[in-house]
Design a protein around this motif. Structure first.
Motif, PDB file in Angstrom:
ATOM      1  N   ASP A  81       0.856  -1.190   0.000  1.00 33.56           N
ATOM      2  CA  ASP A  81       0.000   0.000   0.000  1.00 33.56           C
ATOM      3  C   ASP A  81       0.891   1.239   0.000  1.00 33.56           C
ATOM      4  N   SER A  82       1.111   1.781  -1.176  1.00 27.35           N
ATOM      5  CA  SER A  82       2.005   2.923  -1.328  1.00 27.35           C
ATOM      6  C   SER A  82       1.528   3.758  -2.505  1.00 27.35           C
ATOM      7  N   MET A  83       1.935   5.023  -2.516  1.00 30.30           N
ATOM      8  CA  MET A  83       1.640   5.875  -3.668  1.00 30.30           C
ATOM      9  C   MET A  83       2.288   5.312  -4.935  1.00 30.30           C
ATOM     10  N   LEU A  84       3.321   4.536  -4.781  1.00 26.60           N
ATOM     11  CA  LEU A  84       4.044   3.966  -5.914  1.00 26.60           C
ATOM     12  C   LEU A  84       3.527   2.582  -6.305  1.00 26.60           C
ATOM     13  N   ALA A  85       2.445   2.125  -5.693  1.00 35.30           N
ATOM     14  CA  ALA A  85       1.973   0.756  -5.899  1.00 35.30           C
ATOM     15  C   ALA A  85       1.750   0.434  -7.370  1.00 35.30           C
ATOM     16  N   ARG A  86       1.097   1.318  -8.108  1.00 35.43           N
ATOM     17  CA  ARG A  86       0.805   1.026  -9.515  1.00 35.43           C
ATOM     18  C   ARG A  86       2.103   0.921 -10.322  1.00 35.43           C
ATOM     19  N   ALA A  87       3.038   1.823 -10.095  1.00 37.26           N
ATOM     20  CA  ALA A  87       4.317   1.784 -10.814  1.00 37.26           C
ATOM     21  C   ALA A  87       5.111   0.534 -10.444  1.00 37.26           C
ATOM     22  N   VAL A  88       5.139   0.199  -9.158  1.00 36.98           N
ATOM     23  CA  VAL A  88       5.874  -0.989  -8.703  1.00 36.98           C
ATOM     24  C   VAL A  88       5.230  -2.246  -9.291  1.00 36.98           C
ATOM     25  N   PHE A  89       3.905  -2.315  -9.267  1.00 39.61           N
ATOM     26  CA  PHE A  89       3.199  -3.468  -9.825  1.00 39.61           C
ATOM     27  C   PHE A  89       3.518  -3.613 -11.319  1.00 39.61           C
ATOM     28  N   GLY A  90       3.556  -2.506 -12.042  1.00 38.38           N
ATOM     29  CA  GLY A  90       3.905  -2.545 -13.462  1.00 38.38           C
ATOM     30  C   GLY A  90       5.315  -3.057 -13.691  1.00 38.38           C
ATOM     31  N   GLN A  91       6.256  -2.608 -12.867  1.00 35.32           N
ATOM     32  CA  GLN A  91       7.643  -3.057 -13.004  1.00 35.32           C
ATOM     33  C   GLN A  91       7.774  -4.535 -12.651  1.00 35.32           C
ATOM     34  N   ILE A  92       7.007  -4.992 -11.665  1.00 34.14           N
ATOM     35  CA  ILE A  92       7.036  -6.418 -11.322  1.00 34.14           C
ATOM     36  C   ILE A  92       6.542  -7.230 -12.514  1.00 34.14           C
ATOM     37  N   GLY A  93       5.519  -6.729 -13.197  1.00 33.56           N
ATOM     38  CA  GLY A  93       5.050  -7.403 -14.405  1.00 33.56           C
ATOM     39  C   GLY A  93       6.133  -7.485 -15.457  1.00 33.56           C
ATOM     40  N   ASN A  94       6.889  -6.405 -15.631  1.00 31.99           N
ATOM     41  CA  ASN A  94       8.003  -6.403 -16.590  1.00 31.99           C
ATOM     42  C   ASN A  94       9.065  -7.428 -16.192  1.00 31.99           C
ATOM     43  N   ILE A  95       9.376  -7.471 -14.902  1.00 33.97           N
ATOM     44  CA  ILE A  95      10.374  -8.428 -14.408  1.00 33.97           C
ATOM     45  C   ILE A  95       9.894  -9.852 -14.667  1.00 33.97           C
ATOM     46  N   TYR A  96       8.629 -10.109 -14.351  1.00 31.95           N
ATOM     47  CA  TYR A  96       8.073 -11.453 -14.543  1.00 31.95           C
ATOM     48  C   TYR A  96       8.116 -11.848 -16.021  1.00 31.95           C
ATOM     49  N   ASN A  97       7.770 -10.921 -16.899  1.00 28.88           N
ATOM     50  CA  ASN A  97       7.815 -11.213 -18.340  1.00 28.88           C
ATOM     51  C   ASN A  97       9.234 -11.557 -18.790  1.00 28.88           C
ATOM     52  N   GLU A  98      10.228 -10.845 -18.260  1.00 29.64           N
ATOM     53  CA  GLU A  98      11.622 -11.153 -18.597  1.00 29.64           C
ATOM     54  C   GLU A  98      12.037 -12.505 -18.021  1.00 29.64           C
ATOM     55  N   MET A  99      11.553 -12.818 -16.819  1.00 28.40           N
ATOM     56  CA  MET A  99      11.879 -14.103 -16.202  1.00 28.40           C
ATOM     57  C   MET A  99      11.365 -15.258 -17.053  1.00 28.40           C
ATOM     58  N   GLU A 100      10.199 -15.075 -17.653  1.00 25.27           N
ATOM     59  CA  GLU A 100       9.609 -16.127 -18.482  1.00 25.27           C
ATOM     60  C   GLU A 100      10.493 -16.457 -19.684  1.00 25.27           C
ATOM     61  N   LYS A 101      11.309 -15.516 -20.114  1.00 20.49           N
ATOM     62  CA  LYS A 101      12.187 -15.719 -21.267  1.00 20.49           C
ATOM     63  C   LYS A 101      13.485 -16.445 -20.886  1.00 20.49           C
ATOM     64  N   MET A 102      13.806 -16.455 -19.591  1.00 15.82           N
ATOM     65  CA  MET A 102      15.051 -17.071 -19.139  1.00 15.82           C
ATOM     66  C   MET A 102      14.904 -18.588 -19.139  1.00 15.82           C
ATOM     67  N   ALA A 103      15.951 -19.254 -19.541  1.00 16.46           N
ATOM     68  CA  ALA A 103      15.900 -20.712 -19.580  1.00 16.46           C
ATOM     69  C   ALA A 103      17.152 -21.293 -18.947  1.00 16.46           C
ATOM     70  N   PHE A 104      16.943 -22.186 -17.995  1.00 17.00           N
ATOM     71  CA  PHE A 104      18.037 -22.924 -17.376  1.00 17.00           C
ATOM     72  C   PHE A 104      17.686 -24.399 -17.489  1.00 17.00           C
ATOM     73  N   PRO A 105      18.644 -25.225 -17.809  1.00 20.92           N
ATOM     74  CA  PRO A 105      18.344 -26.649 -17.949  1.00 20.92           C
ATOM     75  C   PRO A 105      17.951 -27.269 -16.609  1.00 20.92           C
ATOM     76  N   GLY A 106      16.796 -27.918 -16.590  1.00 13.18           N
ATOM     77  CA  GLY A 106      16.334 -28.614 -15.390  1.00 13.18           C
ATOM     78  C   GLY A 106      16.322 -27.705 -14.180  1.00 13.18           C
ATOM     79  N   ASP A 107      16.885 -28.207 -13.089  1.00  6.32           N
ATOM     80  CA  ASP A 107      16.959 -27.414 -11.860  1.00  6.32           C
ATOM     81  C   ASP A 107      18.374 -26.902 -11.647  1.00  6.32           C
ATOM     82  N   ALA A 108      19.107 -26.680 -12.745  1.00  6.46           N
ATOM     83  CA  ALA A 108      20.525 -26.318 -12.674  1.00  6.46           C
ATOM     84  C   ALA A 108      20.787 -25.135 -11.748  1.00  6.46           C
ATOM     85  N   LEU A 109      20.086 -24.057 -11.946  1.00  5.60           N
ATOM     86  CA  LEU A 109      20.329 -22.865 -11.140  1.00  5.60           C
ATOM     87  C   LEU A 109      19.883 -23.089  -9.698  1.00  5.60           C
ATOM     88  N   PHE A 110      18.707 -23.646  -9.539  1.00  3.06           N
ATOM     89  CA  PHE A 110      18.157 -23.854  -8.202  1.00  3.06           C
ATOM     90  C   PHE A 110      19.044 -24.766  -7.365  1.00  3.06           C
TER      91      PHE A 110
END
Length: 127
Positions: A81-110
């Protein structure tokens, strides 16, 4: 560190003194400009790290709570709950979209990285 030095300014003409003062002022402005840039970069870095931490917390919360990703969920249920909530939520969406493009074989990174893993992770035991 301030270095004290005495100069006999009487040997300079008025034009030379004016040029010296102009150069000193120019250098002062350059130094102040560089300090301002460094400060802006520092604040930018801190904001980016904070955004990544909020995104990680929110995405983990979405996963564990089984909730859908909406702005009202972000604010009302997750509690951002912040004045920046809408902007932060939008940036989180951008981050999530970029994460979807990342590929690691199996559970290699984890499995390869030793870091604090979320509490919902079930470690596989040797059976």
């Amino acid at each position: 560190m301030m270095i004290e030095a005495e100069f006999d300014m009487s040997e300079f003409t008025e034009d030379e003194l004016a040029e010296i003062l102009k150069r000193v002022e120019d250098e002062k402005l350059k130094i102040l400009h560089r300090r301002d840039l460094i400060q802006k970069r520092h604040i930018g870095h801190l904001n980016n790290v904070a955004l990544l931490q909020i995104a990680a917390d929110y995405l983990e919360w979405l996963y564990t709570s089984g909730r859908g990703n909406t702005f009202s969920t972000f604010v009302n249920e997750f509690g951002y709950d912040s004045m920046l909530a809408r902007a932060v939520f939008g940036q989180i969406g951008n981050i999530y979209n970029e994460m979807e493009k990342m590929a690691f074989p199996g559970d290699a990174l984890f499995s390869d990285v030793d870091y604090h893993k979320p509490p919902y992770v079930v470690e596989k035991g040797d059976d």
